[in-house]
Design an enzyme around this catalytic site. Sequence first.
Site, PDB file in Angstrom:
ATOM      1  CB  SER A  70      60.096   0.805   4.982  1.00  0.00           C
ATOM      2  OG  SER A  70      60.142  -0.485   5.562  1.00  0.00           O
ATOM      3  CE  LYS A  73      62.370  -2.230   2.715  1.00  0.00           C
ATOM      4  NZ  LYS A  73      61.750  -1.921   4.012  1.00  0.00           N
TER       5      LYS A  73
END
Length: 281
Positions: A70, A73
Amino acid sequence: MARLPTLLAALFALVASATSHAAAWKEHPEWGKTFADAGVRGTMLVYDEGADSMHVYDAMRARHPYLPASTFKVFNALVAIETGAVSDEFETIPWDGKVRTMAGKPNKEWNRPNSLASGMRYSTVWFYQEVARRAGQARMQSWIDKVGYGNRDIGGGIDQFWLSGKLRISAEQQVAFLRRLADGTLPFSERAQEIVRRITIYEAAPGYVLHAKTGWGPQLDARLDGTAEEAGIGWYVGWVEHGGKRWFFALNMDVVTADDAGKRVAIGREILEAMGALGDR
């Protein structure tokens, strides 16, 4: 003859590498106690901009590439703005109705409409998968190449390459990328970079501003010596602005249990505090 995009990608990668190598690396074996006390193995790399010095625990691991999970992102948000996948950080995408859980319980922040800002704050995977699909494989690859992000390999599916696919990045490369974002020198528009700088603010205290993103994914490649077979990879990356100075950091560590994942931020903060990034020493 090599294609121009290939040459440009090589150039950007060289610039990023040169930036990250500009300062000599100082080993901090004492940081190992912070990891050991938490019962995990990992690395922490901190660039102290004011002193132009790079500080590290486990330099070999800091140069080893891992799945970004992540932490991608941050890059994905830049592409989303630049390609018009969303108009700004506030535009929401409707929830698809699929209940998503964390630790076996529905996560209310994931199970509702999300925006770039809320998706960054709560690490909403489905939202960032959708904006990646909207950007598309060709445009995503083009931006990856322009920036020279990690190993530049987005194989594995447009909505999976950073989660379970072939993209890899090291702590060293994370720091180099974040420095360019903070300076506004990435090849994205200034608007896109300013938006992403805003939505990565995790904490704004009276004495400092912390930009940060966590990540947690599988360890898909050959293990480093001593890495547990069952371990995943956990990330905590970002930068601190304090007293007119900046510190850029990237931590990664083995994650064997959900409890381990919760230790990423605490370990990172303890080291940043020791360096004076979060307040006076």
